[in-house]
Design a protein around this motif. Structure first.
Motif, mmCIF file in Angstrom:
data_model
loop_
_atom_site.group_PDB
_atom_site.id
_atom_site.type_symbol
_atom_site.label_atom_id
_atom_site.label_comp_id
_atom_site.label_asym_id
_atom_site.label_seq_id
_atom_site.Cartn_x
_atom_site.Cartn_y
_atom_site.Cartn_z
ATOM 1 N N MET A 1 0.799 -1.150 0.000
ATOM 2 C CA MET A 1 0.000 0.000 0.000
ATOM 3 C C MET A 1 0.835 1.202 0.000
ATOM 4 O O MET A 1 0.694 2.037 0.834
ATOM 5 N N GLY A 2 1.772 1.201 -0.863
ATOM 6 C CA GLY A 2 2.562 2.391 -1.040
ATOM 7 C C GLY A 2 3.106 2.869 0.271
ATOM 8 O O GLY A 2 3.049 4.030 0.593
ATOM 9 N N THR A 4 1.984 2.686 3.097
ATOM 10 C CA THR A 4 1.017 2.794 4.171
ATOM 11 C C THR A 4 0.220 1.545 4.147
ATOM 12 O O THR A 4 0.490 0.670 3.403
ATOM 13 N N ASP A 5 -0.820 1.492 4.888
ATOM 14 C CA ASP A 5 -1.488 0.266 4.859
ATOM 15 C C ASP A 5 -2.845 0.334 4.472
ATOM 16 O O ASP A 5 -3.520 1.187 4.763
ATOM 17 N N LEU A 6 -3.148 -0.689 3.846
ATOM 18 C CA LEU A 6 -4.486 -0.872 3.419
ATOM 19 C C LEU A 6 -4.861 -2.058 4.164
ATOM 20 O O LEU A 6 -4.089 -2.863 4.457
ATOM 21 N N GLY A 15 -4.348 -2.229 2.245
ATOM 22 C CA GLY A 15 -4.590 -2.392 1.537
ATOM 23 C C GLY A 15 -5.042 -3.250 1.680
ATOM 24 O O GLY A 15 -5.655 -3.461 2.012
ATOM 25 N N SER A 16 -4.480 -3.718 1.526
ATOM 26 C CA SER A 16 -5.088 -4.710 1.767
ATOM 27 C C SER A 16 -4.327 -5.203 2.645
ATOM 28 O O SER A 16 -3.402 -4.865 2.896
ATOM 29 N N LEU A 167 1.935 -3.018 -7.893
ATOM 30 C CA LEU A 167 1.066 -1.881 -7.554
ATOM 31 C C LEU A 167 -0.397 -2.215 -7.823
ATOM 32 O O LEU A 167 -1.285 -1.876 -7.041
ATOM 33 N N VAL A 170 -1.527 -4.891 -5.167
ATOM 34 C CA VAL A 170 -1.466 -4.539 -3.758
ATOM 35 C C VAL A 170 -2.765 -3.893 -3.295
ATOM 36 O O VAL A 170 -3.125 -3.952 -2.130
ATOM 37 N N SER A 171 -3.498 -3.284 -4.242
ATOM 38 C CA SER A 171 -4.696 -2.584 -3.801
ATOM 39 C C SER A 171 -5.956 -3.431 -3.920
ATOM 40 O O SER A 171 -7.020 -3.020 -3.488
ATOM 41 N N ARG A 228 7.159 -4.822 -3.086
ATOM 42 C CA ARG A 228 7.301 -3.360 -3.154
ATOM 43 C C ARG A 228 8.266 -2.844 -2.105
ATOM 44 O O ARG A 228 9.134 -2.006 -2.386
#
Lengths: 347, 266
Positions: A1-2, A4-6, A15-16, A167, A170-171, A228
């Motif tokens: 999540m880039g 951060t977190d999802l 992000g998951s 990418l 990940v989402s 990532r």
């Protein structure tokens, strides 16, 4: 999540995923070994807080699981009867005390179905550990390989393919990924069964084809996140003066990778792998439900749906404990893999 | 490449958004009435075929997007606001009253350590409806936003205009709203977009687990399509792709917004 977190992966659950929430790698690590007892104590405290929240939180919320499940049509006597049967008519402190006392004796209480909770869990825990374990064992080498490869070939086609794929993936929630896999492998290609209906009490390993889709679904979601982060760490390693020096000295690429890049990436990678293990807790709950795999995730969801509190409480605590253990292990691994922290040298 | 992915994100997001908001008006059939045989292939009845009760999958998709999107947006907004307030407050008082900052941040740290799916299931055990869903998303998102807000505000703290405002004796509202918020708005916005992605994830997961309290949530469509997947894969593929497009589009935007925000702060 880039970063951060999802969803809990530093992200959804998730992000998951559901991670990323552990803060910068190496936080509070200055003290090396000396920080360990403190970390363990904090984790134990967190676990107690979690168990308390599970009890009191469910009690404090305005809803009532029994009324909600039985529906407005059942009479008040029926609701009171079910509440008394579940022991919900007693004050929350008393219930919490009894439950803690039972826990110390190894007794997790009795499910609303009448079976001891411990017995219900015993059937399932092994199945879930197998599922998550297989996904994790595959994740570790794959994410290291893909992450380092992408960094080594930065900006080239290989890197673009890996980075873009990660990418994209990940989402997307793992249950959606798994749904896509079911359509691809079970419906279009017809290679695998669409549902993993492992008969109760039998070992899923006897039917390995049942495991492929859930393991793959779980693996892909974690792999995208881990790749990532590892690529990011590997890029700094590849750009470091040491690596530049080795390359200018004419050392072969494979040797530079093995001796300089991979060791520099490992402390970050180990953290990410353990965090991914934590995130896969959430993912496994969903993935088990999509393929009908008989693990604790499926049990957890059916217990939430029927308002079977003793089972929900036991499972949340079990998953919480596993997660905290992984986070402590992650910190420990960083100390072990970072010479300055291991030896306690101060600079 | 980067600008392209952000632009692609916006296009994807805008397309999904438009479809979702106009969905119920565009739907050719009722989302709850059978229009053909169960699990009919696309073409014969509707563009995407029918589900296990013979209802039109396309119409259910178009009706189910709006509750998913609105719930997620509301939950992300509330979670971001609560988290931002907590983080900014903690940052501002940390210098003078450490205990006050700790009082706000410690409980949030505990919350952040629990996987969101567990929070979701716990809250939905007691509150199995939309309120529970929003509460769960707020509980999982606020701690992370608080961290972002605090980190961003910490970098602003020593600046002259803030010191001057404090020296003038401005109140909390002025300090937060006029002096700090404009400077940290970028990272907070980027964070809010990510909170939205997580909210979509959790809301769809709740639907998937049959706990969302709506009738045609995209998550619910996935689980309903599973038994008939070999007859009618489109009933499964359509909601999977819908959720994936929404998540990927938003994620691209958050990625771009995050990069831009970092370069401003730095």
């Amino acid at each position: 999540m880039g970063g951060t977190d999802l969803a809990g992966r530093p992200g959804p659950m998730g992000g998951s995923g559901l991670l990323g929430r552990t803060g910068p790698v190496g936080r509070e690590l200055g003290a090396g070994w000396r920080a360990l007892p403190r970390r363990l104590a904090i984790s134990a405290l967190l676990l107690v807080l979690l168990s308390f929240a599970v009890f009191v939180g469910v009690d404090l919320l305005p809803g009532d699981p029994v009324t909600a499940r039985l529906g407005a049509t059942s009479g008040p006597e029926r609701i009171a009867q079910v509440r008394a049967h579940l022991g919900l008519d007693r004050p929350v402190q008393a219930r919490y005390g009894d439950w803690l006392a039972g826990l110390v004796r190894g007794d997790l209480g009795t499910s609303a179905t009448g079976r001891p909770v411990g017995e219900l869990l015993a059937d399932r825990v092994g199945n879930s550990v197998l599922l998550a374990g297989l996904a994790w064992v595959l994740l570790v080498p794959c994410s290291l390989l893909l992450g380092v490869l992408a960094a080594w070939r930065r900006g080239r086609v290989v890197d673009r393919a890996i980075s873009t794929g990660a990418l994209l993936l990940v989402s997307v929630p793992e249950f959606a990924v798994t749904g896509g896999l079911v359509v691809l492998f079970a419906v279009t290609l017809r290679w695998l069964p669409a549902v993993s209906l492992v008969p109760a009490g039998t070992n899923p390993l006897l039917r390995p084809e049942m495991l492929v889709l859930p393991v793959l679904g779980l693996l892909l979601a974690g792999l995208a996140y881990a790749t990532r982060v590892i690529r990011g760490a590997a890029v700094s390693a590849v750009d470091s003066p040491q690596v530049e020096f080795l390359r200018l000295s004419g050392v072969r690429g494979s040797v530079v990778l093995r001796r300089a890049v991979v060791p520099a990436v490992l402390p970050v990678a180990v953290q990410v792998w353990l965090i991914t293990a934590v995130a896969s807790v959430g993912g496994a709950v969903l993935v088990e439900n999509i393929v009908g795999y008989p693990g604790i995730g499926q049990l957890l969801v059916s217990s939430v749906q029927t308002g079977d509190l003793p089972v929900v409480q036991a499972l949340v605590l079990l998953l919480g404990a596993a997660m905290l253990l992984a986070l402590v292990l992650a910190d420990l691994a960083v100390v072990l893999l970072t010479p300055r922290l291991r030896t306690g040298a101060v600079r | 490449m980067r600008a392209l992915s952000i632009r692609l994100g916006w296009v994807l997001f805008a397309a999904v958004l438009l479809l979702v908001l106009l969905g119920p008006e565009l739907a050719p059939h009722s989302p709850s009435r059978p229009v053909g045989p169960p699990f009919a292939a696309p073409g014969a009845v509707g563009l995407l075929g029918t589900d296990h009760l013979g209802r039109d999958v396309l119409s259910r998709m178009l009706h189910g997007g709006r509750p998913l999107l609105l719930t997620s947006a509301l939950a992300a907004l509330v979670g971001s606001a609560v988290g931002a307030l907590a983080g900014l407050f903690a940052s501002l008082v940390a210098g003078s009253r450490r205990w006050a900052a700790a009082l706000v941040l410690r409980p949030l740290d505990v919350l952040a350590a629990v996987p969101p799916i567990l929070v979701l299931l716990l809250v939905l055990t007691a509150l199995p409806d939309r309120t529970g869903l929003v509460l769960a998303v707020v509980l999982t998102g606020a701690p992370l936003t608080a961290r972002v807000a605090r980190a961003a505000a910490d970098q602003v703290l020593g600046r002259g205009h803030l010191e001057a405002a404090i020296a003038r004796g401005e109140g909390w509202g002025w300090l937060l709203g006029r002096e700090v918020l404009p400077l940290v708005a970028g990272p907070l916005l980027a964070d809010a977009v990510l909170r939205f992605v997580s909210a979509v994830y959790l809301a769809a997961a709740a639907g998937f687990l049959g706990l969302s309290g709506t009738d045609s949530d995209w998550g619910l469509l996935i689980v309903e399509a599973l038994p008939g997947v070999s007859l009618q894969p489109w009933a499964l593929l359509a909601p999977v792709l819908g959720i994936a497009l929404l998540a990927v589009g938003t994620h691209f935007i958050a990625d771009g917004a995050g990069r831009r925000a970092r370069s401003v702060i730095a």
